[in-house]
Design a protein around this motif. Structure first.
Motif, PDB file in Angstrom:
ATOM      1  N   VAL A  73      26.696  42.883  52.992  1.00 55.39           N
ATOM      2  CA  VAL A  73      27.452  42.231  52.285  1.00 55.39           C
ATOM      3  C   VAL A  73      27.580  42.532  50.769  1.00 55.39           C
ATOM      4  O   VAL A  73      26.563  42.833  49.964  1.00 55.39           O
ATOM      5  N   LEU A  74      28.775  42.521  50.098  1.00 54.15           N
ATOM      6  CA  LEU A  74      29.113  42.759  48.179  1.00 54.15           C
ATOM      7  C   LEU A  74      29.843  41.486  48.230  1.00 54.15           C
ATOM      8  O   LEU A  74      30.933  40.739  48.279  1.00 54.15           O
ATOM      9  N   ARG A  75      28.745  41.051  47.013  1.00 52.75           N
ATOM     10  CA  ARG A  75      28.826  39.767  46.708  1.00 52.75           C
ATOM     11  C   ARG A  75      29.637  39.778  44.954  1.00 52.75           C
ATOM     12  O   ARG A  75      28.865  40.653  43.968  1.00 52.75           O
ATOM     13  N   LEU A  76      30.830  38.952  44.645  1.00 53.64           N
ATOM     14  CA  LEU A  76      31.051  39.139  43.405  1.00 53.64           C
ATOM     15  C   LEU A  76      31.207  37.944  42.608  1.00 53.64           C
ATOM     16  O   LEU A  76      31.939  36.735  43.709  1.00 53.64           O
ATOM     17  N   LEU A  77      30.635  37.985  41.950  1.00 52.34           N
ATOM     18  CA  LEU A  77      29.550  36.143  41.146  1.00 52.34           C
ATOM     19  C   LEU A  77      30.144  35.984  39.823  1.00 52.34           C
ATOM     20  O   LEU A  77      30.986  36.957  39.695  1.00 52.34           O
ATOM     21  N   HIS A  78      30.266  35.096  39.441  1.00 51.39           N
ATOM     22  CA  HIS A  78      31.439  34.749  38.130  1.00 51.39           C
ATOM     23  C   HIS A  78      30.363  33.227  37.747  1.00 51.39           C
ATOM     24  O   HIS A  78      30.047  32.668  38.482  1.00 51.39           O
ATOM     25  N   TYR A  79      30.135  34.020  36.878  1.00 47.06           N
ATOM     26  CA  TYR A  79      28.364  33.136  35.705  1.00 47.06           C
ATOM     27  C   TYR A  79      29.611  31.931  35.058  1.00 47.06           C
ATOM     28  O   TYR A  79      30.090  32.357  33.926  1.00 47.06           O
TER      29      TYR A  79
ATOM     30  N   SER B  69      47.586  40.732  44.516  1.00 44.45           N
ATOM     31  CA  SER B  69      47.559  41.646  45.627  1.00 44.45           C
ATOM     32  C   SER B  69      46.361  43.024  45.772  1.00 44.45           C
ATOM     33  O   SER B  69      46.160  43.174  43.955  1.00 44.45           O
ATOM     34  N   GLY B  70      45.816  43.680  45.929  1.00 44.80           N
ATOM     35  CA  GLY B  70      45.093  44.576  45.636  1.00 44.80           C
ATOM     36  C   GLY B  70      43.762  44.551  45.865  1.00 44.80           C
ATOM     37  O   GLY B  70      43.063  45.301  46.071  1.00 44.80           O
ATOM     38  N   PHE B  71      43.125  43.216  45.874  1.00 48.27           N
ATOM     39  CA  PHE B  71      42.495  42.690  46.263  1.00 48.27           C
ATOM     40  C   PHE B  71      41.055  42.915  47.154  1.00 48.27           C
ATOM     41  O   PHE B  71      40.795  43.553  47.276  1.00 48.27           O
ATOM     42  N   ARG B  72      42.231  43.413  48.321  1.00 47.46           N
ATOM     43  CA  ARG B  72      41.799  43.550  49.873  1.00 47.46           C
ATOM     44  C   ARG B  72      40.959  45.214  49.888  1.00 47.46           C
ATOM     45  O   ARG B  72      40.993  45.290  50.168  1.00 47.46           O
ATOM     46  N   ASP B  73      42.226  45.735  49.264  1.00 48.19           N
ATOM     47  CA  ASP B  73      42.115  47.099  49.086  1.00 48.19           C
ATOM     48  C   ASP B  73      41.340  47.408  48.053  1.00 48.19           C
ATOM     49  O   ASP B  73      40.401  48.479  48.408  1.00 48.19           O
ATOM     50  N   HIS B  74      41.126  47.263  46.791  1.00 46.38           N
ATOM     51  CA  HIS B  74      39.958  47.434  46.062  1.00 46.38           C
ATOM     52  C   HIS B  74      38.302  47.081  46.318  1.00 46.38           C
ATOM     53  O   HIS B  74      37.554  48.020  46.099  1.00 46.38           O
ATOM     54  N   VAL B  75      38.468  45.893  47.172  1.00 40.67           N
ATOM     55  CA  VAL B  75      37.077  44.656  47.382  1.00 40.67           C
ATOM     56  C   VAL B  75      36.256  46.071  49.083  1.00 40.67           C
ATOM     57  O   VAL B  75      35.492  46.472  49.026  1.00 40.67           O
ATOM     58  N   SER B  76      37.660  46.323  49.470  1.00 35.29           N
ATOM     59  CA  SER B  76      36.904  46.831  50.897  1.00 35.29           C
ATOM     60  C   SER B  76      36.566  48.219  50.389  1.00 35.29           C
ATOM     61  O   SER B  76      35.049  48.865  50.994  1.00 35.29           O
TER      62      SER B  76
ATOM     63  N   HIS C  74      32.002  36.477  49.144  1.00 34.64           N
ATOM     64  CA  HIS C  74      31.509  37.866  50.174  1.00 34.64           C
ATOM     65  C   HIS C  74      31.849  38.311  50.588  1.00 34.64           C
ATOM     66  O   HIS C  74      33.498  37.683  51.435  1.00 34.64           O
ATOM     67  N   THR C  75      31.997  39.816  50.712  1.00 34.96           N
ATOM     68  CA  THR C  75      32.858  40.190  52.166  1.00 34.96           C
ATOM     69  C   THR C  75      31.360  41.211  52.834  1.00 34.96           C
ATOM     70  O   THR C  75      30.372  42.219  52.143  1.00 34.96           O
ATOM     71  N   GLY C  76      31.790  41.273  54.140  1.00 30.93           N
ATOM     72  CA  GLY C  76      30.732  42.393  54.799  1.00 30.93           C
ATOM     73  C   GLY C  76      32.034  43.364  55.188  1.00 30.93           C
ATOM     74  O   GLY C  76      32.851  43.628  54.914  1.00 30.93           O
ATOM     75  N   ARG C  77      31.262  43.863  55.798  1.00 30.32           N
ATOM     76  CA  ARG C  77      31.767  44.925  57.032  1.00 30.32           C
ATOM     77  C   ARG C  77      32.411  45.100  57.959  1.00 30.32           C
ATOM     78  O   ARG C  77      32.548  43.185  58.549  1.00 30.32           O
ATOM     79  N   ASP C  78      34.065  45.811  57.805  1.00 33.71           N
ATOM     80  CA  ASP C  78      34.787  45.145  58.860  1.00 33.71           C
ATOM     81  C   ASP C  78      34.217  46.268  60.319  1.00 33.71           C
ATOM     82  O   ASP C  78      33.539  47.321  60.036  1.00 33.71           O
TER      83      ASP C  78
END
Ligand SMILES: O=C(O)CCC(=O)C(=O)O
Ligand SMILES: [Fe+2]
Length: 317
Positions: free
Chosen positions: A175-181, A130-137, A105-109
């Motif tokens: 909230v942005l949810r990145l899901l893995h099943y 690397s890149g996760f923070r920038d791309h997901v934001s 879960h990522t929320g608002r900064d």
């Protein structure tokens, strides 16, 4: 590919004819609680940048492929609102078996000292990818923007001021949810995601091309939603359903386990749960109350109180 019950509405119609866009989208929401937008990556559409979406998906896959011990460092203890939630926690309301998924879960900064910091915990970020923070934001910001356009269309459909929702969601607790099943190798009682309604205002979902998502229609039958590439699925959550006195229904949906031949494959999906600002009071809209449709929710409730009540029910707090 499984057929999809819902006819997609092209995103380009937003810029070409917002009234027609609002009518098509609103009618789909009123009938199913769901709508599908197509042309998500069209250059002149109102959609998203394909490169960004591909990068965020690659980062998501890289994160979930990390060893469990590493991922567990990002389990934050704030009710699953930020960072990693491992396999075997979230359980649909009233269900006896947990879902077959792990998520991030990522929320608002928020700026330093922002009054909503009392409601919204700080984001955490996995240094391993690397890149996760920038791309997901960036994806969070893009989906927030798209969601606000969809709400403008909904306001027009409901004959409200087109900007009705603007102040209610400006700094919403989304909230942005990145899901893995993961692959489903053993038989059991659990499903990828048990039948549930979403808590929030609207949800924008990418990744439903891999079959599994189904909505429960009015007569109880389950309809598959498996849109083609380049679409985004949008559904109404409980907060908007409550605000509109059920005119726009929050429809129960689930993700069923893969068919033979797809069991060895993971499913990745990305719902963006768009929320109101925490203090916003959800009070039934006057123009959604009539003799035929009396007010089902006479007691107003703040978005924050509603959320906390529901998080307890799904075992996230
Ligand atoms: O993975 C999906 O397609 C849907 C997920 C979902 O409904 C949820 O996380 O609320
Ligand atoms: Fe959902």
């Amino acid at each position: 590919m499984t057929a999809s019950a819902i006819t997609p509405v092209p995103i380009s119609l937003y810029a070409e004819d917002i009234d027609a866009f609002s009518q098509s989208l609103g009618a789909s929401f009123e009938r199913y609680g769901f709508a599908v937008l197509s042309g998500l990556f069209d250059k002149d559409g109102a959609g998203l940048d394909k490169t960004l979406v591909d990068q965020a998906l690659a980062d998501t896959k890289a994160f979930f492929a990390l060893p469990t011990d590493t991922k567990m460092q990002y389990k934050t203890g704030v009710g699953g609102q930020r960072g990693y939630t491992p396999f075997g926690i979230e359980t649909a309301k009233g269900a006896s078996h947990h879902d077959l998924k792990e998520f991030w879960h990522t929320g608002r900064d928020l700026s330093e000292g922002h009054p909503y910091r009392d409601y919204m915990p700080e984001n955490v970020w996995p240094g391993e990818v690397s890149g996760f923070r920038d791309h997901v934001s960036e994806l969070y910001t893009a989906l927030d923007f798209l969601g606000k356009r969809v709400l403008k269309a909904i306001a027009i459909y409901l004959k409200l001021d087109p900007e009705f929702f603007t102040p209610t969601v400006r700094e919403g607790n989304s909230v942005l949810r990145l899901l893995h099943y993961p692959p489903v190798t053993a038989a059991g009682e659990s499903v990828r995601a048990g039948a549930h309604g979403d808590i929030n205002v609207i949800t924008l979902l990418m990744g439903a091309e891999e079959p599994g998502l189904q909505l429960q229609d009015r007569d109880g039958t389950w309809l598959p939603i498996t849109p083609p590439e380049g679409c985004i699925v949008i559904n109404i959550g409980d907060m908007l359903s409550r605000l509109t006195n059920g005119v726009l229904p929050s429809t129960i949906h689930r993700v069923v386990n893969p068919a033979e031949g797809r069991k060895d494959f993971s499913r990745y999906s990305t719902p963006f749960f768009l929320h109101f600002e925490p203090p916003y009071v959800i009070e039934t809209l006057e123009n959604c109350i009539s003799v035929d449709r009396p007010n089902q929710f006479p007691d107003p409730i703040s978005a924050e109180d509603f959320l906390q009540q529901r998080l307890r029910e799904i075992k996230l707090t």
